[in-house]
Motif scaffolding. Structure first.
Motif, PDB file in Angstrom:
ATOM      1  N   GLU A  83       0.824   4.043  -2.930  1.00  0.00           N
ATOM      2  CA  GLU A  83       0.466   5.435  -2.644  1.00  0.00           C
ATOM      3  C   GLU A  83       1.558   6.387  -3.114  1.00  0.00           C
TER       4      GLU A  83
ATOM      5  N   VAL B 191       0.841  -1.196   0.000  1.00  0.00           N
ATOM      6  CA  VAL B 191       0.000   0.000   0.000  1.00  0.00           C
ATOM      7  C   VAL B 191       0.877   1.247   0.000  1.00  0.00           C
ATOM      8  N   GLU B 192       1.948   1.233   0.797  1.00  0.00           N
ATOM      9  CA  GLU B 192       2.872   2.369   0.835  1.00  0.00           C
ATOM     10  C   GLU B 192       3.486   2.599  -0.542  1.00  0.00           C
TER      11      GLU B 192
ATOM     12  N   ARG C   4      -5.903   0.930  -0.999  1.00  0.00           N
ATOM     13  CA  ARG C   4      -5.456   0.715   0.375  1.00  0.00           C
ATOM     14  C   ARG C   4      -6.033  -0.574   0.966  1.00  0.00           C
TER      15      ARG C   4
END
Length: 410
Positions: free
Chosen positions: A125, A121-122, A179
Motif C-alpha cells: 500500500e 499488505v502495508e 489487500r
C-alpha cells in the motif's frame, strides 16, 4: 550436419557464430557452470541440491500434457473461467485428475505466515505507485534480456499478442499486491495455479515448434531454474532498485514483501529447496542465476520494442515511447538499454538523472514539500498513469491453458 540449431552447436561444443547465435554466447558460459547455490539457504534449509536446470514440474507437466493429448483443454478453459476467487469451489465437470491436482495445488504451504502476509499488505500500500513502474520496467523489460525467457515468450502463444501477455503479467503483480491476495476473497491463489497450468502447457507445446527448437539451448523450457530467474527479476530486482533509490523500508515490511513472493513461488510450482529464505539468500542466488545470464537476443529486442509501445493508442500522454525508453535506461542502466537499441533521450534522461532522487525523498517525507519543483509533480503523474495503464488491462482477463504456439511461427 545441415542447418544446425543453436542447441546442436552447443552440444557439439563448437564456436557460436554472430548475430542470432552470437547473442546466446553471452549466456552460455554461465549456464554451463555447476549449480552451487546451497539448499541450506532455502525455506526448508535442506534439499537434494539437484541442479534446477534439470528439474521442471513433476506434478503439473504430465497432467497438462495428457489434457492436451486428450483434447480436453477447451472444455477445461471454459469451466475455469468461472473460477476466480481463492475460496471458491472448483467448477463441476473438471476431469478427475485435474481436479485432484488443483485441490492440492491451491493449498498454501505449511510455512505460510499470515502475520508476514499482512505486513506485506502495508508494504504494497505504501509503495504501490513505485511497484507499478518497477514490475513494468525493472522486471518487464528485464525479461527481454533473459535469453531463454525471451525465446519462450516470443515463440509461444503469448508472443502473438504482447498486449494481452502483458495484461496477464500485470494481473499477477496486481493480485499479489492486493489487500486480500491470499485470503478467501482474493485471487492470487487462483492466478498462481492457473499460471502453473499454463507453464506446464508451454513445456509440452514449445518443443513442437521448429522455430523455438532451432534456437533454444534446451529440450524443455521453463525449468525450476528458469522460474527462479524470472522470480528474481521481480522481488529481488524491485528491492535492489528501491534500495538504489534510497527508499526507507522498515525491516518487517521488507520481510513481509519477501514472504509474499516466497509463497507465490511455492504456489507456482517451484520446489521449496530453491526458494531463498532471506533477502541475503535471495541476493546470493540472484548473483549466480540472474545476473550472469542477462544478454540480448533478436527475439528479446523485438519484445522490448513491443513493450515500449505500451501507451500507444491510450490517452496517457506521458506514456509515450521516448519517455518509456528514458525510464527503461534510467532503471536498468545504459548497457541493457543499448542492447535493446533504446535511444538516449537527452531531455527526459537528464531530468530523471537529476530530479528522481530528490523526488523520491519528497514522496518519502525526507525533504519538505515546498522544495518540490514542477518536475516532481510530473513524475508523480507518470507513476499514477503507469498504474492506470496496468489496471486498464486487468478486466476482463482470463488466464487460460494454451493449445498452440505462436501462430505466426507455426
Amino acid at each position: 550436419m545441415e542447418n544446425p540449431s543453436r542447441r546442436d552447436v552447443l552440444r557439439a561444443g563448437g564456436l557460436l557464430g554472430v548475430g542470432a547465435l552470437g547473442a546466446f554466447a553471452a549466456a552460455a558460459p554461465a549456464g554451463a557452470q555447476p549449480w552451487r547455490w546451497s539448499p541450506a539457504g532455502s525455506i526448508p534449509g535442506t534439499g537434494s541440491g539437484a541442479d534446477p536446470r534439470q528439474v521442471w514440474d513433476t506434478e503439473a507437466d504430465p497432467l497438462v500434457a495428457s489434457l492436451l493429448d486428450r483434447g480436453e483443454v477447451p472444455r477445461v478453459n471454459e469451466l475455469l473461467r468461472t473460477w476466480t476467487k481463492n475460496s471458491q469451489p472448483l467448477p463441476e465437470g473438471l476431469p478427475a485428475d485435474l481436479r485432484d491436482f488443483m485441490e492440492h495445488a491451491r493449498q498454501l504451504p505449511s510455512w505460510a505466515d499470515p502475520a508476514k502476509l499482512a505486513t506485506a499488505v502495508e508494504f504494497n500500500e505504501k509503495r504501490g505507485l513505485y511497484l507499478g513502474v518497477l514490475y513494468g520496467f525493472a522486471s518487464g523489460m528485464m525479461s527481454t534480456v533473459i535469453p531463454k525467457e525471451a525465446l519462450a515468450v516470443y515463440y509461444s502463444k503469448g508472443g502473438a499478442d504482447m498486449k494481452r501477455r502483458i495484461s496477464k503479467t500485470a494481473k499477477l503483480g496486481y493480485d499479489i499486491g492486493s489487500r486480500n491476495a491470499y485470503l478467501g476473497d482474493g485471487e492470487m491463489i487462483v492466478t498462481s495455479v492457473k499460471t502453473r497450468l499454463v507453464h506446464a502447457a508451454v513445456r509440452h507445446l514449445l518443443p513442437q515448434s521448429p522455430h523455438w527448437a532451432h534456437v533454444a539451448p534446451e529440450e524443455v523450457p521453463i525449468s525450476q531454474h528458469d522460474m527462479m530467474v524470472t522470480w528474481h527479476s521481480l522481488p529481488t530486482s524491485v528491492m535492489r532498485t528501491l534500495k538504489a533509490w534510497k527508499v526507507p523500508i522498515p525491516e518487517a515490511e521488507a520481510t513481509g514483501f519477501l514472504h509474499s513472493w516466497q509463497v507465490s513461488a511455492h504456489m507456482l510450482g517451484i520446489e521449496d529447496q530453491y526458494i531463498p529464505a532471506t533477502w541475503d539468500d535471495a541476493e546470493s542466488q540472484a548473483q549466480q542465476s540472474l545476473d550472469p545470464i542477462l544478454a540480448p537476443t533478436p527475439e528479446g529486442i523485438k519484445l522490448a520494442d513491443m513493450l515500449l509501445d505500451l501507451g500507444k493508442g491510450l490517452d496517457f500522454t506521458l506514456l509515450s515511447r521516448p519517455i518509456l525508453g528514458a525510464l527503461t535506461r534510467f532503471v536498468l542502466g545504459n548497457e541493457i538499454a543499448d542492447w535493446l537499441n533504446i535511444p538516449r533521450e537527452p531531455v527526459w534522461g537528464t531530468l530523471l538523472d537529476v530530479a528522481w532522487g530528490p523526488f523520491i525523498a519528497v514522496r518519502e517525507g525526507l525533504l519538505p514539500l515546498p522544495l518540490a519543483p514542477d518536475a516532481y509533480w510530473t513524475f508523480d503523474e507518470l507513476l499514477r498513469q503507469f498504474v492506470l495503464l496496468y489496471m486498464s488491462e486487468l478486466r476482463p482477463i482470463s488466464i487460460e491453458i494454451p493449445e498452440f504456439n505462436n501462430p505466426n511461427y507455426p
